[in-house]
Design an enzyme around this catalytic site. Structure first.
Site, mmCIF file in Angstrom:
data_model
loop_
_atom_site.group_PDB
_atom_site.id
_atom_site.type_symbol
_atom_site.label_atom_id
_atom_site.label_comp_id
_atom_site.label_asym_id
_atom_site.label_seq_id
_atom_site.Cartn_x
_atom_site.Cartn_y
_atom_site.Cartn_z
ATOM 1 C CE LYS A 80 -1.287 1.643 3.985
ATOM 2 N NZ LYS A 80 -0.886 2.014 5.340
ATOM 3 C CG ASP B 120 -5.006 -4.680 4.551
ATOM 4 O OD1 ASP B 120 -4.491 -4.818 5.671
ATOM 5 O OD2 ASP B 120 -5.932 -3.882 4.337
ATOM 6 C CG HIS B 121 0.159 -5.204 7.991
ATOM 7 N ND1 HIS B 121 -0.077 -3.907 7.652
ATOM 8 C CD2 HIS B 121 0.179 -5.232 9.337
ATOM 9 C CE1 HIS B 121 -0.184 -3.179 8.752
ATOM 10 N NE2 HIS B 121 -0.035 -3.960 9.793
ATOM 11 C CG ASP C 39 -1.667 5.208 7.351
ATOM 12 O OD1 ASP C 39 -0.983 4.577 6.533
ATOM 13 O OD2 ASP C 39 -1.435 5.220 8.572
ATOM 14 C CG HIS D 222 -4.821 -1.665 7.822
ATOM 15 N ND1 HIS D 222 -4.256 -2.424 6.828
ATOM 16 C CD2 HIS D 222 -3.850 -0.770 8.188
ATOM 17 C CE1 HIS D 222 -2.999 -2.023 6.605
ATOM 18 N NE2 HIS D 222 -2.744 -1.015 7.406
HETATM 19 C C1 BG6 Z 1 0.218 0.683 8.451
HETATM 20 C C2 BG6 Z 1 0.047 2.166 8.539
HETATM 21 O O1 BG6 Z 1 -0.401 0.182 7.291
HETATM 22 O O2 BG6 Z 1 -0.362 0.066 9.592
HETATM 23 C C3 BG6 Z 1 0.690 2.697 9.808
HETATM 24 O O3 BG6 Z 1 0.656 2.779 7.416
HETATM 25 C C4 BG6 Z 1 0.147 1.959 11.009
HETATM 26 O O4 BG6 Z 1 0.445 4.087 9.942
HETATM 27 C C5 BG6 Z 1 0.242 0.453 10.811
HETATM 28 O O5 BG6 Z 1 0.912 2.356 12.126
HETATM 29 C C6 BG6 Z 1 -0.487 -0.274 11.927
HETATM 30 O O6 BG6 Z 1 -0.212 -1.634 11.823
HETATM 31 P P1 BG6 Z 1 -0.213 -2.554 13.121
HETATM 32 O O7 BG6 Z 1 -0.003 -3.930 12.593
HETATM 33 O O8 BG6 Z 1 0.902 -2.054 13.990
HETATM 34 O O9 BG6 Z 1 -1.545 -2.367 13.766
#
Ligand code: BG6
Length: 519
Positions: free
Chosen positions: A173, A202-203, A260, A265
């Site tokens: 992304k 999308d992690h 973001d 997410h």
């Molecule tokens: C990312 C965003 O995709 O996800 C970041 O760009 C955010 O801003 C992060 O901090 C949050 O991921 P996680 O896995 O720490 O909840």
């Protein structure tokens, strides 16, 4: 064997047999000098290797502009691993075997000659699968995705449709910055690769707790029966972060919280929470259902944005006892920036199951704690019996899916306080991953990289999902266009966002439940 062990044996369905075998392949990382490579990608690949999940043979090629040799890049990666690995110390024997498969190719992503060099390196690998099964991981600027695909195609590393072996593009992304740019990018990529070769990451979908949403919903009869407008009063999804934007001010100025976090997410989590059961667990039926539910989310009319969406930006404050500067003071941030670091909104899914059920989403930086959770609040009982004890409002039942931290699920219900009187109090039933499954270790990127190598697109975003999500986000942004932040939209770092976010729920008699960090 204890009773529970026997039970586990009887009812644990192993779905591993459906996992496709991962063939030998080469993984090329564009943006190899970046943070993502050091923090996430290389640790994930190292752990897959350590856990014997990698294919029988593989190569990893880092592609970036900085001058480096294989040896110097391996040295840097070893250092990064020492810092970011989830299991410490690094196992040196495993590392040596892993590092021998790691190469570096100096090149500028916009230079055609660099791709010839890359093709030469890949062509020198000993076996046909290593030369033909290619996973290109684009951890670069979005404006370079299309160009990289075109050059890869021109040097015959990327074929549209697999004549020989397979080639896939993994795209990080942000996938566009609005519907028009995302559609243009989709169009550009599919000139050189079929949609089935494009893996948009999308992690959040790689997180166990997010994957568990479908399992929880569709393998348990008692909850699924209540999962609709008859029984659910409203749903809240909170993704809060203690961190500010740190060194990412430049990126964040272009993105903001809505792009973001919400576009990807949070809307993905929402889709999993609200979608209909898919006809099977294959990638397409699951993604079809997500698209359907995303398309049923009411788009915002410009006048609704002011009523149903709250944005905010943090000012100086203190988070967990540490003082924090304002967003406008962060590096690479415009001192008069109007970019939102917080967003809360109310939406409706206009379909048979969810019509009329308010769904509240909120996310923000510099909030009091880092926690992601989904709370499904059920309708209250007609309070004819306990009004004398608890007034007109009995606490309603709620189910909380704790995505992180303290991964687990809690059910809140009322119980009688022991004693001769008749006091009522909400109590909870907890399921915790730690207690049930022991320490949970695997990282989202491990699962996602393995699936991409295996060609399983279930946890990746399809073209039409991205476009649906942008339509929703664009309809909100249209209401913000050219309107600066006003005083009520600022919040002190360490608070739960602007007061307006609380008023948004109060209008409907609801209130945010702050995520609890369960000990
Ligand atoms: C990312 C965003 O995709 O996800 C970041 O760009 C955010 O801003 C992060 O901090 C949050 O991921 P996680 O896995 O720490 O909840």
């Amino acid at each position: 064997m204890s009773f529970n062990e026997g039970l586990d044996e009887l009812i644990t369905c192993r779905l591993d047999h459906v996992r496709r075998a991962v063939e030998p392949c080469t993984i090329v990382i564009f943006g190899a000098s970046g943070d993502l490579t050091a923090r996430k990608l290389i640790p994930a690949l190292y752990h897959l290797f350590k856990d014997k999940q990698m294919p029988p043979d593989f190569r990893i090629v880092g592609f970036a502009r900085r001058e480096k040799t294989d040896a110097s890049w391996r040295g840097e990666l070893h250092e990064a691993l020492t810092q970011f690995s989830r299991s410490k110390p690094v196992d040196e024997t495993v590392w040596s075997a892993f590092a021998a498969k790691v190469h570096y190719c100096v090149g500028d992503i916009s230079d055609a000659a660099a791709y010839q060099k890359l093709a030469g390196l890949i062509g020198s690998f000993s076996s046909a699968p290593l030369r033909q099964n290619l996973l290109f991981y684009l951890a670069t600027m979005p404006s370079q995705f299309g160009m990289a695909a075109e050059y890869l195609h021109s040097v015959k590393l990327l074929h549209r449709g697999g004549e020989q072996g397979w080639q896939r593009l993994v795209i990080e992304k942000p996938f566009g910055h609005d519907l028009a740019s995302a559609s243009a990018l989709n169009h550009e990529l599919t000139r050189f690769a079929h949609e089935q070769q494009v893996f948009r990451i999308d992690h959040y979908l790689g997180k166990e707790t997010v994957q568990n949403i479908l399992t929880f919903r569709f393998s348990n009869s008692i909850f699924e029966r209540l999962w609709n407008r008859d029984a659910v009063d409203h749903i809240q999804i909170t993704v809060s972060e203690k961190l500010g934007v740190g060194g990412r001010g430049g990126y964040y100025e272009e993105a903001g919280a809505l792009r973001d976090m919400v576009q990807n997410h949070i809307l993905q989590v929402l889709a999993l929470v609200t979608m209909e059961p898919p006809v099977s667990l294959d990638a397409e039926p699951i993604r079809d259902e997500k698209v359907k539910v995303l398309s049923a989310i009411c788009r915002f009319q410009p006048d609704e944005v002011a009523r149903r969406v709250v944005r905010g930006q943090y000012t100086a404050g203190s988070v967990g006892g540490e003082s924090r500067g304002a967003y406008r003071e962060e590096v690479k941030v415009d001192p008069r920036s109007n970019v939102e670091t917080f967003v809360a909104l109310k939406l409706f899914v206009d379909n048979w199951r969810w019509a009329g059920v308010p769904i509240y989403l909120r996310t923000g930086k510099a909030l009091p704690i880092s926690a992601s959770e989904v709370r499904v609040q059920f309708k209250p009982t007609p309070n004819v019996l306990f009004a004398a004890q608890c007034g007109t409002r009995l606490d309603a039942n709620a189910l909380t899916l704790r995505l992180q931290p303290n991964e687990g699920i809690s059910l809140r219900f009322n119980g009688k306080v022991p004693g001769v009187g008749y006091g009522l109090r909400p109590v909870r039933m907890h399921f915790g991953y730690d207690a049930e499954f022991g320490a949970y270790t695997s990282e989202a990127y491990e699962r996602l990289l393995l699936d991409a190598m295996g060609g399983d697109a279930t946890l990746f975003i399809r073209r039409d999902e991205v476009e649906q999500a942008w339509q929703i986000v664009d309809s909100i942004r249209a209401g913000w266009d050219g309107v600066g932040l006003d005083d009520r939209e600022f919040y002190a770092a360490g608070s739960w966002g602007p007061r307006l976010a609380h008023e948004l729920l109060a209008q409907s008699g609801h209130a945010w439940r702050e995520p609890q960090l369960i000990k």
